[in-house]
Design an enzyme around this catalytic site. Sequence first.
Site, PDB file in Angstrom:
ATOM      1  N   ALA A  50       0.833  -1.202   0.000  1.00 29.27           N
ATOM      2  CA  ALA A  50       0.000   0.000   0.000  1.00 29.27           C
ATOM      3  C   ALA A  50       0.864   1.247   0.000  1.00 29.27           C
ATOM      4  O   ALA A  50       0.465   2.289  -0.503  1.00 29.27           O
ATOM      5  CB  ALA A  50      -0.921  -0.009   1.213  1.00 29.27           C
ATOM      6  N   CYS A  51       2.057   1.138   0.548  1.00 28.42           N
ATOM      7  CA  CYS A  51       2.922   2.310   0.660  1.00 28.42           C
ATOM      8  C   CYS A  51       3.506   2.720  -0.672  1.00 28.42           C
ATOM      9  O   CYS A  51       3.628   3.893  -0.976  1.00 28.42           O
ATOM     10  CB  CYS A  51       4.082   2.029   1.602  1.00 28.42           C
ATOM     11  SG  CYS A  51       3.583   1.095   3.007  1.00 28.42           S
TER      12      CYS A  51
END
Length: 400
Positions: free
Chosen positions: A324-325
């Site tokens: 997600a980062c």
Amino acid sequence: MEKGYLDYQSGMPVDPRVVEAMTPYMMEHFGNPAVLHSVGDSAREALEAARAHVAGYVGADPAEIVFTSGATEANNMALKGAAMKLAKKGKHVVSTVVEHRSVITPLKFLEREGFEVTYVPVDRDAFVDPKAVEGAIRDDTILVSVMMANGEVGTIEPAAQIGGIAKAKGVLFHTDAVAAQPSVPIDVSTLPFDLVTLSSNDIYGPKGVGALYIRKGVRVEALVHGGGQERGLRSGTENIPGIVGFGKAAELMKAELESDVARMKPLRDRLMDGILEGIADTTLNGPRDRRLPHNANIRIAYIEGESLLLALDMEGVKVSSGSACSAKTLEPSYVQLAMGIKHEEAHGSLQFTFGRWSTDDDVDLVLAVLPGIVERLRKMSALRPGMEYDKESFGHGHDH
Ligand code: PMP
């Protein structure tokens, strides 16, 4: 849950039973657990009941659980707190190249503060070799940190074995258990773990709450100083509604993990096999066995992942391309690069993660729309079999 949501690793809804448990702690039982009068009593009781539930969920004693603002803070507390406490003994830490950013970044901070960190590499399936960890441990090693599982590519790491190696050498062992939480049992009464990072939102609890399990006898330095809450390890008035929610989520997870897995795994298998068998030039990232039963991560050759995500979103399918980062940037996943997957291949990876409300409809939708999208995008793609990869076509052109 909206049909087509297969991105539980990035964000989970809160279980309605958790919301119900939390609600009275916003207006009715609003007290501060630190006060001596009766309004504080219900908050204090709720705080300790939640601690018992979280402890019970991982086989710990309630006194071994410290609540934090989430897994990021728990990872920081484990790594920086242990390093500060043990700096006189040694300044060397062993970890891996596939840890979550909330482990890697505190380790980078420690390096700037004079610690040395060895990042053990991984194989093509993102496995950390326990022998490599053993070989990296030196006389001045004070801490080993290896995640229980990698949430992006699904690899379940040999954390128990590595913890055993650290223990035999008298070195503290920390594991970030967050990615394993929705589908792998965690029992610190049998596992050789000294410090374990836990998250609420990864078991259908509210965001912004987590915990660090600290085995009895293990000492870490506090990072947040103030009123002395959480035995002085994490000051600040406790987030009672959040902690109550985490406690309820932990209680439910303990009771329902087995049935959750029994429901998610066949869905995951049908999706995984459906894509791998139904669409040419697709490859599973990470291992088939010793894999998180709620994760499928599949590489689709000759396609830029970002256009794939947008096309899928238009058809109602919500998935991620990597962690997600890094998903918000055009950078390929550092986890996949560390596995030896090429820059352009990592760009075409799709990460599907299942959860408590996933159904056959979600799988049907993906299998219905993905082949057509892939065919259309491959026709437009600059990437073809045998073509040299041109970094500039990916916008950033960064070297890794
Ligand atoms: N560790 C892992 C493995 C994660 O996946 C995440 C994100 N869910 C975190 C730590 C950090 O969690 P948070 O952002 O809730 O602090």
